[in-house]
Design an enzyme around this catalytic site. Structure first.
Site, PDB file in Angstrom:
ATOM      1  CG  HIS A 270      -1.676   1.436  -4.485  1.00  0.00           C
ATOM      2  ND1 HIS A 270      -2.381   0.814  -5.477  1.00  0.00           N
ATOM      3  CD2 HIS A 270      -0.722   2.162  -5.110  1.00  0.00           C
ATOM      4  CE1 HIS A 270      -1.872   1.149  -6.654  1.00  0.00           C
ATOM      5  NE2 HIS A 270      -0.855   1.957  -6.452  1.00  0.00           N
TER       6      HIS A 270
ATOM      7  CE1 TYR B 156      -8.641  -4.988  -6.216  1.00  0.00           C
ATOM      8  CE2 TYR B 156      -9.287  -7.195  -6.896  1.00  0.00           C
ATOM      9  CZ  TYR B 156      -8.354  -6.334  -6.348  1.00  0.00           C
ATOM     10  OH  TYR B 156      -7.139  -6.825  -5.935  1.00  0.00           O
TER      11      TYR B 156
ATOM     12  N   PRO C 286      -7.088 -15.496  -7.719  1.00  0.00           N
ATOM     13  CG  PRO C 286      -6.654 -14.796  -9.898  1.00  0.00           C
ATOM     14  CD  PRO C 286      -7.202 -15.940  -9.121  1.00  0.00           C
TER      15      PRO C 286
ATOM     16  CE  LYS D  88      -5.243 -11.395   1.516  1.00  0.00           C
ATOM     17  NZ  LYS D  88      -4.626 -10.104   1.248  1.00  0.00           N
TER      18      LYS D  88
END
Ligand code: RFL
Ligand code: PHB
Length: 391
Positions: free
Chosen positions: A72, A200, A292, A296
């Protein structure tokens, strides 16, 4: 039994360490409490930083990753029913790759098998002794037989609920912990992702994330209350809430399919300092947990292992202790950077239950618009999201 490095835990951290040590001719034994099948099927992370994929490739673990991993170059923020793209690669020169954690684990286990690596599953009653002195010992029950393994060093790669952290003297370790007033409900569904890049989303009802695993498997998450029971969430309710929180005014639709995995995960930030004492070294979730939202956790585990494997290599090849002595300090700089970014992403995107008058939501929206509008703000997100190595 005797080995150079005794490793507790066959998650990504422990397995990767044993593989990297093998490549340098250093012997290790891995002790894992769960069965191989359990470890192989545990559904967790999915997003790998370029530093992580580079490390896997350099270690000869890149063949399937390169075939099946989805590279991506951007990430999407969604709020006010509109989508805003952060061009990660344009801003940082780096990419991120979607490749499930269990695929990484599968690849490393296969490589360990080929090399005749000593990885023991379903091991009971693992305990650690003598790590403050020169001769640490791992004790365990393997196939019903008590065994003692003499080691030069012990690597605690046994995750958040492991036993190694507590083997550090209480007076030496300091714990830093923050709990969040929300959790994530995560699903895997047999349906083609409705997006090419991760979304998101910030919404009045709470955060939502559209991620993916493959061209025909989608991974989605919803912010829920930490006290929520998964029994209250029928598939219809989950899809309804995802449609609502991810909805836009531009005709985008969310494709639905059979859900074959669902669960709720609490969110916390946790760090133990230092990450080493005597001949015991903690790595991955045994030493730190991040919420989350910044993706990471697995990447930090891989970064710890890179530093630790290099430190053992310079110890065994050149007799230098510098790498081992500096392990904790080197890792903690990256850990705290990732903690700050994960906290920031979490605060940016989740609805706070205490925000009854909507002040926080307005501040969040202003910050989201700023990140979407200002290249400087977007770049801060981008360089942390793809993985930032502190000086
Ligand atoms: P693990 O994977 O927990 O492995 C530890 C292993 O140690 C074993 N163990 C023991 N063995 C012997 N004796 C004992 N006494 C033992 N106690 C424990 C356990 O059985 C286990 O096999 O830790 P490790 O290797 O440090 O790896 C860390 C990662 O698993 C974790 O950070 C990530 O999954 C976090 N995470 C994410 N990280 C990312 O980088 N990107 C993501 O997109 C991402 N998404 C996530 C996530 C974690 C999630 N959950 C469920 C916590 C999404 C979710 C929902
Ligand atoms: C995932 O695909 O599981 C995933 C992706 C990004 C995150 C967290 C989890 O921030």
């Amino acid at each position: 039994m005797r080995t150079q490095v005794g490793i507790v835990g066959a998650g990504p951290a422990g397995l990767l360490l044993s593989h990297l040590l093998h490549l340098q001719g250093i012997d290790s034994v891995v002790l894992e409490r769960r069965s191989e099948s359990y470890v192989l099927h545990r559904v967790r992370a999915g997003l790998l930083e370029q530093g992580t994929t580079d490390l896997l490739r350099e270690a000869g673990l890149g063949a399937r990753l390169d075939r099946e991993g989805l590279v991506h170059e951007g990430v999407l923020l969604r709020f006010d029913r509109a989508t805003h793209r952060i061009p990660l690669t344009e801003m940082t020169g780096k990419t991120v790759t979607v490749y499930g954690q269990q695929e990484v684990v599968k690849d490393i286990i296969a490589a360990r098998r080929v090399a005749g690596g000593k990885v023991y599953f379903e091991v009971d009653d693992v305990s650690v002794a003598g790590t403050s002195g020169e001769a640490p010992v791992l004790r365990a029950v393997i196939d019903g037989t008590p065994v003692e393994i003499e080691c030069d060093f012990v690597a605690g790669c046994d995750g958040f609920h492991g036993i190694c952290r507590d083997a550090m003297p209480a007076g030496v370790r300091k714990v830093f912990e923050h709990e969040y007033p929300f959790a994530w409900l995560g699903i895997l569904a047999k349906v083609a992702p409705s997006t090419d890049e991760l979304i998101y989303a910030f919404h009045d009802n709470g955060f939502a994330l559209h991620s993916l695993r493959s061209p025909d498997v989608s991974r989605l998450y919803l912010q829920v209350d930490p006290s929520e029971s998964i029994d209250n969430w029928s598939d219809e309710r989950i899809w309804g809430e995802l449609r609502n929180r991810l909805g836009t005014d531009d005709g985008w639709t969310l494709a639905e399919g059979p859900i074959f995995e669902k669960g709720i995960t609490a969110m916390r930030s946790f760090v133990v300092e230092p990450m080493q004492h005597g001949r015991l070294f903690l790595a991955g979730d045994a030493a730190h947990i991040v919420p989350p939202t910044g993706a990471k956790g697995l990447n930090l585990a891989a970064a710890d292992i890179k530093v630790l494997a290099e430190a053992f290599t310079s110890f065994y090849s050149r007799g230098s202790r510098d790498g081992l002595d500096g392990y904790s300090e080197t890792c903690l700089r990256r850990v705290w950077r990732a903690q700050d970014f994960s906290y920031w992403m979490t605060s940016l995107l989740h609805r706070a239950p205490e925000d009854t008058d909507g002040v926080l939501a307005r501040l969040q929206l202003s910050r989201l618009r700023y990140v979407a509008d200002s290249p400087a703000a977007a770049k801060t997100l981008a360089e942390n999201y793809v993985g930032y190595t502190p000086a």
